[in-house]
Design an enzyme around this catalytic site. Structure first.
Site, PDB file in Angstrom:
ATOM      1  N   LEU A 137      15.609  40.724  67.500  1.00 47.75           N
ATOM      2  CA  LEU A 137      15.731  40.373  68.910  1.00 47.75           C
ATOM      3  C   LEU A 137      14.413  40.525  69.667  1.00 47.75           C
ATOM      4  CD1 LEU A 137      19.125  41.766  70.273  1.00 47.75           C
ATOM      5  CD2 LEU A 137      18.423  39.402  69.964  1.00 47.75           C
ATOM      6  N   GLY A 138      13.689  41.598  69.394  1.00 46.83           N
ATOM      7  CA  GLY A 138      12.448  41.827  70.123  1.00 46.83           C
ATOM      8  C   GLY A 138      11.476  40.678  69.980  1.00 46.83           C
ATOM      9  N   ASP A 139      11.391  40.105  68.787  1.00 44.46           N
ATOM     10  CA  ASP A 139      10.497  38.973  68.557  1.00 44.46           C
ATOM     11  C   ASP A 139      10.978  37.732  69.295  1.00 44.46           C
ATOM     12  OD1 ASP A 139       8.420  39.943  66.772  1.00 44.46           O
ATOM     13  OD2 ASP A 139       9.984  40.211  65.288  1.00 44.46           O
ATOM     14  N   THR A 140      12.244  37.423  69.157  1.00 42.95           N
ATOM     15  CA  THR A 140      12.762  36.203  69.766  1.00 42.95           C
ATOM     16  C   THR A 140      12.711  36.275  71.290  1.00 42.95           C
ATOM     17  OG1 THR A 140      14.239  35.890  67.871  1.00 42.95           O
ATOM     18  CG2 THR A 140      14.724  34.640  69.856  1.00 42.95           C
ATOM     19  N   GLY A 172       9.240  35.750  72.359  1.00 43.86           N
ATOM     20  CA  GLY A 172       8.890  34.338  72.295  1.00 43.86           C
ATOM     21  C   GLY A 172       9.401  33.576  73.500  1.00 43.86           C
TER      22      GLY A 172
END
Length: 405
Positions: A165-168, A171
């Site tokens: 989740l942190g990456d998405t 983004g």
């Protein structure tokens, strides 16, 4: 149809997920996205489920991108990237802060040649501050952001969703920042840096956690399948073992819910009239709903609730989603072709009625577009071949056309 970002050139220097997800969204809605990979390609090409040598995730995440593989550890490779950045509208990168400064590819080094460049930088902890140079994977950043703290059950270790989740979310923040920066550039404000930190992107999701603590000294704790201070909203097990989420927390909705399950007495009881009243009686209300759900199959429970306009929904797996007629009619899956075989990948959202995005081709092989990109920089075939022979540019026998949707 025209796409909203047509004419926009984006150079994607990021690897793995946060930067590439931002590039994926921009490319889906029409931007020309040139993905610069290291020799051998982005590591995510080999992550999770791999088929015919390439991750299935890659086919979705790298859609619509033109791929070139450069050795940035060489001055020649860095010079080629600099040429790309000078011709770009946007760059997306998620290197550790300081790396691109060391290579002379940072915003200050490029400003003289491209003052209008939008430079989106994604890192674990941001470009400044005492934690800037720390390694910043999404898992650690979700933890320090406060997001993990409120997940799970009291007196147990916090849990994480089985997603990055942190990456998405980072983004998505990068795309939002890029679009705002482009709007500012259109007004004549020139280029700027979009500084996105993974931990701050997750911090941005914390709703009232901060003011509740500062104003009332309350630390929001994990609450399992419920949400603190909102009743009833929970996940209940039905008689067939399936899970049903019921959101009956609006006052009028609660009345309809109670009447629907045969508890008109609770619907009219002033002890349950408002949400604050119901919070006091949460355990009893949840017990009543849990008992009612256990006595019937999920499909039957949903029919009763939906007939009474009570928000509810099944807990779906991916198999459930792909069979659901609503998901399919809304176009949430797009079919591409990989080596002659069909593959469904998720559509990118949101939906635009006049200028929608589309998948033009799935994630391509390593260096598939190297020659095209280098020719665009003015290099001839002899120069391109010399770069390949010198290990500056990776070679590929594949072309974009091989992976057309």
């Amino acid at each position: 149809m025209n796409k909203p970002l047509e004419g926009l050139r984006v150079i994607e220097l990021g690897q793995l997920l946060a930067g590439p997800f931002a590039g994926c969204m921009l490319g889906y809605f029409g931007a020309e996205v040139i993905k610069v990979e290291p020799p051998g390609g982005d590591p995510i090409r080999n992550w999770r489920e791999v088929k015919d040598g390439t991750s299935l995730w890659w086919r979705s995440l790298a859609r619509n991108k033109k791929c070139i593989s450069l050795n940035l550890k060489t001055p020649e490779g860095r010079d080629l990237v600099k040429q790309l950045l000078i011709s770009a509208d946007v760059v997306v990168e998620n290197f550790r802060p300081g790396v691109l400064e060391d290579w002379g590819l940072d915003p200050d080094s490029l400003r003289a040649d491209n003052p209008d460049l939008i430079y989106a930088r994604i890192s674990g902890y941001g470009q400044t501050g005492p934690y800037a140079k720390k390694a910043g994977f999404a898992s650690a950043c979700e933890a320090i952001s406060g997001f993990r703290y409120v997940n799970g059950y009291p007196d147990q270790p916090p849990v994480r969703p089985n997603l990055s989740l942190g990456d998405t979310i980072s983004g998505l923040h990068a795309v939002l920042g890029i679009l705002m920066a482009l709007r500012a550039k259109d007004r004549g404000d020139g280029g700027q840096v979009v500084d996105v930190a993974l931990y701050e992107s997750m911090f941005n999701l914390l709703e009232a956690v901060v003011p509740e603590y500062d104003g009332a000294g309350i630390v929001r704790e994990p609450s399992g399948t419920t949400v603190t201070g909102i009743v009833p909203t929970n996940t209940y097990t039905c008689g067939d073992g399936k899970y049903l989420v019921i959101g009956g927390n609006g006052d009028s909705i609660f009345m309809r819910l109670m009447k629907a399950i045969g508890r008109a007495d609770m619907a009219e009881d002033p002890d349950y009239a408002s949400n604050s009243d119901r919070v006091v009686h949460q355990e009893y209300i949840d017990g009543v709903l849990a008992t009612w759900c256990r006595q019937r199959a999920m499909k039957d429970a949903m029919q009763v609730l939906e007939e009474n306009r009570v928000p509810c929904g099944p807990v779906y797996s991916v198999a459930d989603m792909m069979e659901d007629p609503h998901f399919n009619q809304r176009g949430l899956f797009e079919q591409v072709e990989i080596n002659g075989e069909p593959l469904r990948i998720p559509a990118m959202l949101p939906k635009l009625t006049s200028t929608p995005g589309t998948t033009e081709w799935p994630g391509a092989e390593v260096a598939s577009h190297s020659d095209e990109i280098l020719r665009g920089l003015g290099l001839n075939e002899t120069q391109i071949e010399a770069l390949k022979q010198g290990g500056i540019v990776a070679d590929s026998d594949l072309s974009q056309g091989d992976d057309k949707a």
